[in-house]
Write a protein that holds these residues in place. Sequence first.
Motif, short mmCIF file in Angstrom:
data_model
loop_
_atom_site.label_atom_id
_atom_site.label_comp_id
_atom_site.label_asym_id
_atom_site.label_seq_id
_atom_site.Cartn_x
_atom_site.Cartn_y
_atom_site.Cartn_z
N PRO A 238 0.81 -1.23 0.00
CA PRO A 238 0.00 0.00 0.00
C PRO A 238 0.84 1.28 0.00
CG PRO A 238 -0.91 -1.58 1.55
CD PRO A 238 0.37 -2.17 1.04
N LEU A 239 1.95 1.26 0.68
CA LEU A 239 2.81 2.44 0.74
C LEU A 239 3.39 2.80 -0.63
CD1 LEU A 239 4.11 4.53 2.66
CD2 LEU A 239 6.01 2.91 2.95
N LEU A 240 3.58 1.77 -1.49
CA LEU A 240 4.21 1.99 -2.80
C LEU A 240 3.20 2.17 -3.93
CD1 LEU A 240 7.13 -0.56 -2.56
CD2 LEU A 240 7.21 1.90 -2.17
#
Length: 185
Positions: free
Chosen positions: A162-164
């Motif tokens: 999710p962060l990327l």
Amino acid sequence: MGKLRSNIIVALFLLHLGMYGQNSDKVIARQGQVSFFSYTAVENIEATNNQVQSIIDKESGEIAVQMLLRAFVFKKALMEEHFNESYVESDIYPKLTFSGRLADFSGLNVVDAPLFIKGIMDFHGVQKEIEIKANAENQSGNITISGDFEIAIDDFDIKVPPLLVPNISKEIKVQFKLEYTPYEE
């Protein structure tokens, strides 16, 4: 050892496809090239695989392609590591295969002709029907098929942390060039 392994892979590949036997109407690409490119806000991702194998039965129009995912070479070792371990999981899914048919393979007999390739791509444990527009060139019996297409990473169940997600393109541009010569046992 590498050459022997490569020859064993080609032999198994041909046996698997049921194309072993009379080969006068078959052409083979032993070192085709596939590359991909993905634009990202942080850094573009690109890699090339020069060990792609393919065979075409010119009589039936059947085509098969196989490549080991670990054969993709990146400019940065960390990208290659992330690609193999986190995205394509090449220890679990070591290769990508495609089997299909050249929609109008009579173009293989002319000097320069567009053609469509339809078939099933088996990648990352997912089988998906795809159609690719390509170009065929025939120079003295040596056939080159090249083209490009895009694949959606969601179609092949590739998970992005999710962060990327904001940094990874949802579409990957793939280019290929396969140079075929007559198949000889």
